[in-house]
Design an enzyme around this catalytic site. Structure first.
Site, PDB file in Angstrom:
ATOM      1  N   SER A   5      -4.688  -4.855  23.090  1.00 53.58           N
ATOM      2  CA  SER A   5      -4.318  -6.092  23.785  1.00 53.58           C
ATOM      3  C   SER A   5      -2.808  -6.280  23.821  1.00 53.58           C
ATOM      4  O   SER A   5      -2.101  -5.864  22.887  1.00 53.58           O
ATOM      5  CB  SER A   5      -4.953  -7.260  23.034  1.00 53.58           C
ATOM      6  N   TYR A  24      -6.534 -12.165  15.555  1.00 54.67           N
ATOM      7  CA  TYR A  24      -7.118 -11.322  16.604  1.00 54.67           C
ATOM      8  C   TYR A  24      -6.170 -10.162  16.933  1.00 54.67           C
ATOM      9  O   TYR A  24      -6.569  -8.991  16.943  1.00 54.67           O
ATOM     10  CB  TYR A  24      -7.420 -12.147  17.866  1.00 54.67           C
ATOM     11  N   LYS A  69      -6.241  -5.769  16.398  1.00 55.99           N
ATOM     12  CA  LYS A  69      -5.976  -4.736  17.409  1.00 55.99           C
ATOM     13  C   LYS A  69      -4.915  -3.753  16.906  1.00 55.99           C
ATOM     14  O   LYS A  69      -5.026  -2.537  17.105  1.00 55.99           O
ATOM     15  CB  LYS A  69      -5.554  -5.376  18.731  1.00 55.99           C
TER      16      LYS A  69
END
Ligand code: UDP
Length: 328
Positions: free
Chosen positions: A120, A144, A148
């Site tokens: 991302s 989050y 990644k």
């Protein structure tokens, strides 16, 4: 190139279900692995192999490698809501990191050494420079994004150990839906901009919220790079082919349109595409949001021969068709 069998984790979700259709169109064989916690059974095309299982249970994924001869894996399965990752970090680390470790370790055990990983633009935080190139320093701002970065690091270590070749694709703002109108973003309370704009156009929301009008941008609202989900899937297919023909070893690659649109520009374009008014109210900045995030896709072009083909109008028109369908 010989047609391949690809395990798609999260294949019943928004992006995964689009990729499954792209693989089918190319004559390749997808095998879907999904726990259906966020994915939708009705997104799985008839006749496609589907295994309901959870990456948190290694035996579930081990069975898949036992049953099918998998040539490579596309790993989409993950929790993806940034504010939820801030309030429930353990859930995110457990699901996204432990899940990935279980998957990668079963791949190594089964001798499957090719992976395409969903990463991302979140890994960059607020970038120093736009458009963002892959050598921009990583500055994660939430759990989050951290999951990644850690996923990419694990793959990097596996590659250095000679156990994996991978392409980590760093997605910018993915939007739009399949022209069949069979699949699209389906969430109870979407947090992303375009679904909320469409819901306001439909009258499902009295008004939508514009978060932040004092950013250092052309009109004060946040600027993002919106990429059509099918352009994104095309890049995944090219990444798989590049892994199979040895053109790439292991790479991190941005996927975006290379163009920035502000929240107000998206609202105006959506009004044109839908022919409806998009009522909105302005609010202060959403915590953790960046001002401007736009991709350079020069590396995707050079390494994969990819460039985005679909316009903002196509993104909005397909999102509009989909939102009208699920409102019924
Ligand atoms: N945004 C907004 N209202 C919403 C959702 C998003 O104004 O209901 C803004 C957000 O502040 C950002 C842009 O729209 O500038 C894109 O946000 P989104 O949540 O879609 O993706 P993000 O870039 O945060 O991953």
């Amino acid at each position: 190139m010989k047609k391949k069998t690809i395990l798609v984790t999260g294949g019943a979700g928004y992006i995964g279900s689009h990729m499954v259709r792209v693989l089918l169109e190319k004559g390749w064989t997808p095998v879907i692995f999904d726990n259906l916690s966020k994915g939708h059974r009705e997104f799985i095309p008839k006749g496609v192999q589907f295994v309901k299982g959870d990456l948190l249970r290694p035996e579930d994924i081990r069975k898949v490698f036992g049953k099918y001869k998998i040539d490579a894996v596309i790993h989409y399965a993950a929790l993806i809501v940034v504010p939820e990752s801030v309030s429930e970090p353990i859930k995110y680390y457990q699901n996204n990191i432990t899940g990935s470790i279980n998957l990668f370790s079963e791949m190594v055990r089964a001798g499957v050494d090719k992976a395409v990983f969903s990463s991302s633009a979140c890994v960059y935080g607020q970038p120093l420079k736009n458009p963002i190139k892959e050598d921009e320093p990583l500055k994660v701002a939430n759990p989050y994004g951290a999951t990644k970065v850690i996923g990419e690091q694990i793959l990097g270590d596996l590659a250095r150990a000679g156990q994996m070749k991978y392409v980590a694709l760093r997605y910018f703002n993915v939007a739009g839906a399949h022209p069949s109108n069979e699949i699209g973003i389906k969430m109870d309370k979407p947090t992303h901009l375009i679904p909320n704009v469409m819901r306001a156009a439909l009258g499902k929301l009295e008004s939508m919220s514009v978060f932040g009008t004092d950013y250092p941008t052309k009109d004060g609202t946040g600027v993002r790079d919106y990429i059509h989900v099918l352009d994104l899937c095309d890049a995944h297919f090219l990444a798989l082919k590049a892994l199979f023909n040895g053109k790439v070893k292991s790479e991190m690659i941005n996927l975006g349109n290379g163009k920035g649109f502000s929240v107000l520009e998206i609202i105006r374009q959506a009004e044109k595409v839908t022919g409806r008014k998009v009522p909105f109210k302005t609010f202060p900045r959403r915590p953790g949001d960046c001002s401007t995030v736009v991709a350079s896709y020069a590396k995707a072009n050079k390494v994969l021969g990819w460039k985005p083909k679909r316009s903002l109008e196509e993104i909005l028109a397909s999102a509009w068709a989909w939102e009208q369908k699920i409102a019924k």
